[in-house]
Design a protein around this motif. Structure first.
Motif, short mmCIF file in Angstrom:
data_model
loop_
_atom_site.label_atom_id
_atom_site.label_comp_id
_atom_site.label_asym_id
_atom_site.label_seq_id
_atom_site.Cartn_x
_atom_site.Cartn_y
_atom_site.Cartn_z
N ASN A 154 49.70 78.81 28.85
CA ASN A 154 50.03 79.32 27.51
C ASN A 154 51.43 79.93 27.51
N ALA A 162 42.93 75.30 21.45
CA ALA A 162 42.35 76.05 20.34
C ALA A 162 43.33 77.10 19.86
N PRO A 163 43.25 77.45 18.59
CA PRO A 163 44.13 78.49 18.10
C PRO A 163 43.92 79.80 18.86
N GLN A 164 45.03 80.48 19.07
CA GLN A 164 44.95 81.76 19.77
C GLN A 164 44.36 82.79 18.82
N ASP A 165 43.52 83.62 19.38
CA ASP A 165 42.90 84.63 18.53
C ASP A 165 43.94 85.60 17.99
C1 LIG Z 1 45.37 80.22 26.40
O1 LIG Z 1 45.19 80.22 24.99
C2 LIG Z 1 43.91 79.73 24.59
C3 LIG Z 1 43.93 79.60 23.08
O2 LIG Z 1 44.20 80.83 22.50
C4 LIG Z 1 42.85 80.69 25.11
O3 LIG Z 1 41.57 80.20 24.72
C5 LIG Z 1 42.94 80.74 26.63
O4 LIG Z 1 42.03 81.72 27.10
C6 LIG Z 1 44.35 81.11 27.07
N1 LIG Z 1 44.43 80.96 28.50
C7 LIG Z 1 44.86 81.92 29.28
C8 LIG Z 1 44.89 81.63 30.75
O5 LIG Z 1 45.22 83.00 28.87
#
Ligand SMILES: *[C@@H]1O[C@H](CO)[C@@H](O)[C@H](O)[C@H]1NC(C)=O
Ligand SMILES: *[C@@H]1O[C@H](CO)[C@@H](O)[C@H](O)[C@H]1NC(C)=O
Ligand SMILES: *[C@@H]1O[C@H](CO)[C@@H](O)[C@H](O)[C@H]1NC(C)=O
Ligand SMILES: *[C@@H]1O[C@H](CO)[C@@H](O)[C@H](O)[C@H]1NC(C)=O
Ligand SMILES: *[C@@H]1O[C@H](CO)[C@@H](O)[C@H](O)[C@H]1NC(C)=O
Ligand SMILES: [Cu+2]
Length: 422
Positions: free
Chosen positions: A387, A24-27
């Motif tokens: 990520n 999913a796109p990162q916030d």
């Molecule tokens: C990785 O990025 C996704 C998309 O933005 C996010 O939903 C997820 O929480 C992140 N995972 C971590 C471990 O930070």
């Protein structure tokens, strides 16, 4: 991590054969630019479908970016930093057609020099890497699955292109900077007439010899809709310009042919000398990388996930983005091979323009966009991986050093970099 799967054979620019679930796109805070003093308020916010108008829009966006970058360099307090980026040492990367004949020849001579210099890569690791130029091709092949459709895509290719420029300068006496190929311009003129590809002594060499009876390049499939790309006007060996005699030493790994199939030579690391082939395809340039596409890419995406995906093409969308558009406009071998594509010296002019569009996009909202990262360490997160963050390392192997973190690569006027585009 080396991901040299048979899957690779089915992988193509702008699309993959196995539809992996996309992260999913990162916030990111929504970009709200409604303050009346906002200098971006006079800039285009939607791309004109008239490519002549869109070309002007692109010029406006690019000159805004240059002003923005200049003023941030001018205002950054560099007193305490050694070797900091200042207006005095700021490098300017220019469009190929705006360089003089002697500037263009200086560039291609330096590339030929790199191709004549011994490789740094041990032949036990990449037996086919015969030159310093090949060190870059080998590194790209080795890391293909972890640098495309990943969080590192933009920054990795920024560092890669910059390191190539540094090699030309430091190892081959080149005194200019990395030029770029503006796809919007060649979409207008036709690629064969572009100063980048017209085959003259001051080009990056031209088309391949015409091969009659070519069919389509077929991308996608395996659950994704197929994308058919028409053949170009060449297809065979390049016979004119500075690279008429160059040898492509590595690959193929995942080379699309004009009969719907693709070929590989195992991991592509063995010595497989052959001519450089091109199949210049204006139809692909005009369809995927016209001025409207470029302006769209710059003005539409509000977060970096959307920007990266628009640039590379959302899998299944039928669009290969300007990234795939440029690569498939060159066509041929290694132009249609995601892994080996830096084996065509025009790769670096294409990626100069890729980096330029990212840079312009960043300059439209530097505080939010300079450090924006989205994605993981693997191609469409397959297999799943952590990520990408500002602390993720980027290592160019035997091509160049040192390994840096993403943090160092996000700005073109901070960290190791000090350049803008005009
Ligand atoms: C990785 O990025 C996704 C998309 O933005 C996010 O939903 C997820 O929480 C992140 N995972 C971590 C471990 O930070
Ligand atoms: C290929 O990449 C891996 C890491 O992904 C690295 O350990 C290895 O040294 C690389 N090989 C070459 C020849 O660059
Ligand atoms: C930015 O600075 C460079 C170097 O001083 C100059 O050549 C260029 O015209 C400037 N560009 C803009 C848009 O101000
Ligand atoms: C496509 O062309 C290649 C190279 O000419 C050939 O080896 C291959 O058999 C062809 N494949 C198909 C499906 O026609
Ligand atoms: C320009 O590119 C866009 C996609 O980026 C495409 O929808 C449009 O049809 C193209 N325009 C022309 C004239 O081909
Ligand atoms: Cu790449």
């Amino acid at each position: 991590m080396r991901l040299n799967a048979p899957l690779a054979v089915a992988l193509l620019f702008g699309t993959i054969a196995s539809a992996a679930p996309a992260p999913a796109p990162q916030d990111e805070a929504a970009a709200t630019t409604t303050v009346s003093a906002d200098p971006t308020s006079t800039l285009p916010t939607t791309a004109s479908t008239d490519t002549a108008v869109a070309s002007d829009q692109l010029e406006d966006l690019a000159s805004y970016a240059a002003q923005q970058a200049n003023s941030s360099v001018a205002s950054s307090n560099s007193k305490h930093k050694r070797g900091a980026c200042t207006l005095k040492n700021l490098a300017i990367r220019r469009e190929w057609g705006s360089l003089s004949s002697s500037e263009r020849k200086a560039y291609t001579n330096a590339v030929l020099c790199l191709q004549a210099k011994q490789a740094n890569t041990p032949s036990s690791l990449i037996p086919g890497a015969k030159s310093r130029f090949d060190d870059f091709v080998g590194t790209h092949i080795n890391q293909t699955m972890t640098i495309h459709y990943t969080g590192t895509f933009l920054a990795w290719h920024r560092y890669f292109t910059w390191s190539y420029e540094q090699a030309l300068r430091n190892e081959c006496g080149y005194t200019g900077y990395q030029p770029y190929w503006d796809w919007a311009k060649s979409a207008q003129t036709g690629v064969e007439k572009s100063p980048v590809f017209d085959g003259s002594d001051t080009s990056m060499s031209g088309n391949g010899v015409y091969v009659p009876g070519e069919g389509n390049v077929v991308l996608g499939g395996n659950g994704l809709p197929e994308i058919l790309l028409p053949p170009g006007t060449g297809g065979g060996c390049v016979t004119s310009g500075p690279f008429a005699k160059m040898s492509v030493n590595l690959g193929p790994v995942s080379l699309s042919l004009t009969n719907g199939s693709s070929v590989s030579n195992g991991d592509g690391l063995s010595y497989n000398p052959r001519c450089l082939k091109r199949d210049l395809t204006s139809a692909v340039n005009q369809r995927f990388a016209n001025a409207t596409s470029v302006v769209n890419l710059i003005v539409k995406p509000k977060d970096v996930w959307d920007f990266e995906m628009t640039m590379q093409g959302y899998p299944g969308s039928g669009d290969i983005g300007v990234h795939g558009g440029g690569h498939y406009t060159m066509g041929g071998d290694p132009g249609r091979d995601l892994f080996v594509s830096p084996g065509d010296p025009a790769f670096y002019l294409h990626h100069g323009m890729i980096d330029r569009t990212w840079w312009i996009w960043q300059q439209l909202d530097p505080s939010k966009r300079t450090n924006a990262i989205s994605g993981t360490g693997t191609f469409l997160n397959s297999p799943a991986s952590p990520n990408t963050t500002l602390d993720t390392p980027v290592d160019l192997g035997y091509a160049a050093g040192p390994a840096l973190t993403m943090r160092d690569l996000m700005s073109t006027t901070a960290g190791p970099f000090c350049y803008i585009y005009l």
